[in-house]
Design an enzyme around this catalytic site. Sequence first.
Site, PDB file in Angstrom:
ATOM      1  N   PHE A  58       0.799  -1.222   0.000  1.00 46.70           N
ATOM      2  CA  PHE A  58       0.000   0.000   0.000  1.00 46.70           C
ATOM      3  C   PHE A  58       0.836   1.279   0.000  1.00 46.70           C
ATOM      4  O   PHE A  58       0.290   2.380  -0.093  1.00 46.70           O
ATOM      5  CB  PHE A  58      -0.965   0.020   1.200  1.00 46.70           C
ATOM      6  CG  PHE A  58      -0.276  -0.023   2.536  1.00 46.70           C
ATOM      7  CD1 PHE A  58       0.278   1.121   3.108  1.00 46.70           C
ATOM      8  CD2 PHE A  58      -0.194  -1.213   3.242  1.00 46.70           C
ATOM      9  CE1 PHE A  58       0.901   1.082   4.345  1.00 46.70           C
ATOM     10  CE2 PHE A  58       0.430  -1.270   4.487  1.00 46.70           C
ATOM     11  CZ  PHE A  58       0.982  -0.108   5.032  1.00 46.70           C
ATOM     12  N   ARG A  86      -3.904   9.474  20.681  1.00 42.73           N
ATOM     13  CA  ARG A  86      -4.265   8.213  20.021  1.00 42.73           C
ATOM     14  C   ARG A  86      -5.644   7.724  20.495  1.00 42.73           C
ATOM     15  O   ARG A  86      -6.418   7.180  19.718  1.00 42.73           O
ATOM     16  CB  ARG A  86      -3.174   7.173  20.212  1.00 42.73           C
ATOM     17  CG  ARG A  86      -1.915   7.562  19.399  1.00 42.73           C
ATOM     18  CD  ARG A  86      -0.786   6.590  19.550  1.00 42.73           C
ATOM     19  NE  ARG A  86      -1.072   5.313  18.936  1.00 42.73           N
ATOM     20  CZ  ARG A  86      -0.975   5.049  17.625  1.00 42.73           C
ATOM     21  NH1 ARG A  86      -0.618   5.992  16.782  1.00 42.73           N
ATOM     22  NH2 ARG A  86      -1.223   3.834  17.172  1.00 42.73           N
ATOM     23  N   ARG A 104     -11.914   9.170  14.259  1.00 45.37           N
ATOM     24  CA  ARG A 104     -12.106   8.208  13.168  1.00 45.37           C
ATOM     25  C   ARG A 104     -13.458   7.511  13.255  1.00 45.37           C
ATOM     26  O   ARG A 104     -14.091   7.239  12.239  1.00 45.37           O
ATOM     27  CB  ARG A 104     -10.975   7.192  13.160  1.00 45.37           C
ATOM     28  CG  ARG A 104      -9.637   7.805  12.770  1.00 45.37           C
ATOM     29  CD  ARG A 104      -8.523   6.808  12.943  1.00 45.37           C
ATOM     30  NE  ARG A 104      -7.235   7.335  12.526  1.00 45.37           N
ATOM     31  CZ  ARG A 104      -6.089   6.978  13.082  1.00 45.37           C
ATOM     32  NH1 ARG A 104      -6.070   6.092  14.066  1.00 45.37           N
ATOM     33  NH2 ARG A 104      -4.957   7.498  12.652  1.00 45.37           N
ATOM     34  N   HIS A 117      -3.157  11.340  11.812  1.00 46.01           N
ATOM     35  CA  HIS A 117      -2.022  10.515  12.228  1.00 46.01           C
ATOM     36  C   HIS A 117      -1.551  11.058  13.559  1.00 46.01           C
ATOM     37  O   HIS A 117      -1.497  12.274  13.760  1.00 46.01           O
ATOM     38  CB  HIS A 117      -0.869  10.616  11.226  1.00 46.01           C
ATOM     39  CG  HIS A 117       0.438  10.150  11.800  1.00 46.01           C
ATOM     40  ND1 HIS A 117       0.791   8.821  11.840  1.00 46.01           N
ATOM     41  CD2 HIS A 117       1.450  10.834  12.416  1.00 46.01           C
ATOM     42  CE1 HIS A 117       1.976   8.716  12.440  1.00 46.01           C
ATOM     43  NE2 HIS A 117       2.390   9.917  12.788  1.00 46.01           N
TER      44      HIS A 117
END
Length: 139
Positions: A58, A86, A104, A117
Amino acid sequence: MTERTLVLIKPDAVARGYVGEILSRIERKGLTIAALELRVASEEVAGSHYAEHAERPFYPSLLEFITSGPLVAAVLEGPRAIAAFRQLAGGTDPVDKALPGTIRGDFGLEAQQNLVHGSDSVESAEREIALWFPALSSI
């Protein structure tokens, strides 16, 4: 103990208009934004940032995506900043792994274009901050 982490608000989040919402969640969490810059990642910086994935299938599409448009790079500071962000971000796969209430989980649609990120360790944070914000580097 205050910790620093690098956060990228990726091109998909910028294009979909989520920068303000993401920054607001960061501030509500209690993290301090020490540096922030809107930029388009060069292939060189993107390649260095994702070097650990260079042999993965990827990788080419990842580089194409991360350099496809503007992103927001930020350095956050605060107690346990790496783990705190995170947790705020949620699991890498927004559909299968990210819980509702996370960035997310609330806004993500697929694993590669997953909005944000965040550094995964103190060592990664130091390396990534040195790459994206050389003037702030402690290396």
